[in-house]
Design a protein around this motif. Structure first.
Motif, PDB file in Angstrom:
ATOM      1  N   ASN A  49      -3.781   6.394   3.899  1.00 30.40           N
ATOM      2  CA  ASN A  49      -3.591   5.390   2.859  1.00 30.40           C
ATOM      3  C   ASN A  49      -4.207   5.934   1.574  1.00 30.40           C
ATOM      4  N   ARG A  81      -5.168  -2.691   0.613  1.00 31.03           N
ATOM      5  CA  ARG A  81      -3.861  -3.018   0.034  1.00 31.03           C
ATOM      6  C   ARG A  81      -4.032  -3.941  -1.154  1.00 31.03           C
ATOM      7  N   SER A  98       0.867  -1.176   0.000  1.00 34.51           N
ATOM      8  CA  SER A  98       0.000   0.000   0.000  1.00 34.51           C
ATOM      9  C   SER A  98       0.903   1.224   0.000  1.00 34.51           C
TER      10      SER A  98
END
Length: 455
Positions: A278, A351, A269
């Protein structure tokens, strides 16, 4: 204590004193992931604070051979010049199996002008991480590394077999996720965890994988360079522990016929440095454009990167239909039949998992290559194909079927060369061609069995 931040060599000296270190293993990972270097008395290491090795030491094949001619020598001088090694103090760790207190420390490779040697694996990963840094991003990875325990084998012509456990019997069936099967090798894994604790390796879960004698170790997520170092250290550690229990540990992609191959699945990620967010998730929890572009980059460039993810002739024996390994670059959420998987996770932990990489891949090269694919996807805004919601094994092969085919694709892909470095690609492909030529000199048992009297 492992020193993980910037600090002076005087603090490293204090670490040596605290641990009564008498020797230092000065390590350099080569293209295959083998530890090259020298062992020095601590006083000599302190006095020199560096050493030299021929630059070709990090650019040889797994057989120890070098290319005889070609583009390789456009990058590496035929004069056998030295490279200058500088210790990275953040990598210092004890060698827990050594009789005398011994430290091991990874070195970076520089030329005489003070520039990183571009074809050294650690340099390549640094190069890619710097590209992310320039965008204000922190890449985050978490490898899952599979390997086999096998009985000692000193004859290459004899097939490998599972080792004998505490019960006195070898495994004869598949024992995926079996606790008792792992406990068969409890004395070995007690040593492995003890060694890892002393080295402060970032290991998490141990499980029994599908194959007989096949295990998997998971690593906590962290920055790619530090985790590549830890995978490098871990491979040495497991091999050493296995030897002490009269068995071998192997990271071959396909060591035993009829059993699944071994992978190094890499979860990845990207975090925005300013916000700590993120970048794969929007504020409402939905996936971002960057998430899809990253997948698109993997889909576009993984086939060309296969020689980096599957670096040996043996590697391609793993990538077959319905054998717990992908055959194409389809992607899906919580779908283990695809090559690119997104596990179910909270938005902050969204991810992408690259399931193509083999356990035999050099961790520095593999992490650099998979991050490069995703980086190119974001920068070039590459849209992925529609999500695969069924069985990806029903689809067509979309990956190279051999090392030769993979090398041709890698040489032709200019975008990857621009990110990883043209000199690295040139050296790497030439070394792999040399290995392939060595392999072709060997006549296999299959050829003797089926061709000797039938053709």
């Amino acid at each position: 204590m492992v020193l993980r931040n910037e600090y002076t060599f005087s603090e490293l000296e204090q670490w040596f004193r605290d641990h009564r270190v008498t020797e230092v293993e000065c390590l350099v990972p080569d293209l295959t992931g083998v530890a090259r270097g020298k062992i020095l008395p601590r006083e000599k290491f302190t006095e020199d604070r560096g050493m030299r090795l021929p630059e070709a030491v990090v650019a040889m094949g797994v057989t120890g051979e070098f290319p005889e001619e070609g583009p390789y020598y456009d990058v590496i001088s035929p004069n056998d010049m030295d490279m200058h090694l500088r210790a990275d103090p953040t990598t210092v760790r004890l060698v827990p199996w050594a009789t005398d207190p011994t430290a091991q420390i990874i070195h970076d490779c520089f030329d005489r002008h003070g520039q990183l040697v571009p074809f050294a694996p650690r340099s390549v990963l640094r190069r890619v991480c710097n590209l992310f840094d320039a965008e204000g991003w922190d890449p985050v990875v978490a490898p899952e590394l599979e390997f086999y325990l096998v009985a000692r084998n000193t004859d290459p012509d004899v097939p490998l077999k599972p080792p004998v456990g505490r019960s006195g019997r070898a495994e004869t069936s598949r024992q995926a996720y079996s606790i008792d099967a792992v406990n068969e090798f409890d004395p070995l894994f007690e040593d492995v965890y003890d060694y890892c604790e002393k080295m402060e390796l970032n290991v998490d879960t141990l499980i029994h994988e599908i194959g007989a004698g096949q295990m998997e170790i998971n690593f906590f997520h962290a920055h790619p360079l530090g985790l590549a170092d830890e995978v490098f250290f871990f491979k040495r550690t497991v091999r050493e522990a296995a030897l002490r229990h009269d068995m071998f540990a192997t990271f071959m992609a396909k060591p035993i016929a009829g059993e699944p191959g071994s992978a190094m699945h890499v979860h990845q990620s990207v975090v925005d440095k300013k916000t700590g967010r993120n970048i794969f998730s929007n504020e409402d929890g939905s996936p971002t454009r960057e998430f899809f572009w990253y997948i698109g980059g993997l889909q576009k460039y993984v086939p060309a990167a296969m020689a980096l993810f599957a670096p040996y002739v043996n590697s391609y024996r793993r990538l077959v239909r319905n054998a717990a390994a992908p055959i194409n670059i389809q992607w899906g959420i919580d779908n283990r039949t695809v090559g690119i998987r997104s596990p179910v996770a909270p938005p902050s932990a969204r991810r992408v998992e690259n399931r193509v990489i083999g356990a035999d891949a050099n961790p520095y090269v593999a992490l650099a290559a998979t991050l490069a694919c995703g980086y190119l996807g974001i920068k070039n805004r590459i849209e992925p194909t529609p999500e695969c919601k069924g069985d990806a094994y029903l689809g067509d092969f979309a990956l190279p079927r051999s090392l030769g085919e993979a090398l041709e694709l890698l040489r032709a892909e200019k975008d990857l060369a621009a990110v990883l470095g043209e000199s690295f690609i040139s050296v790497y492909t030439e070394v792999k061609e040399t290995e392939y030529d060595e392999f072709m000199k060997v006549i296999s048992p299959w050829e003797r069995e089926h061709l000797l009297l039938h053709v």
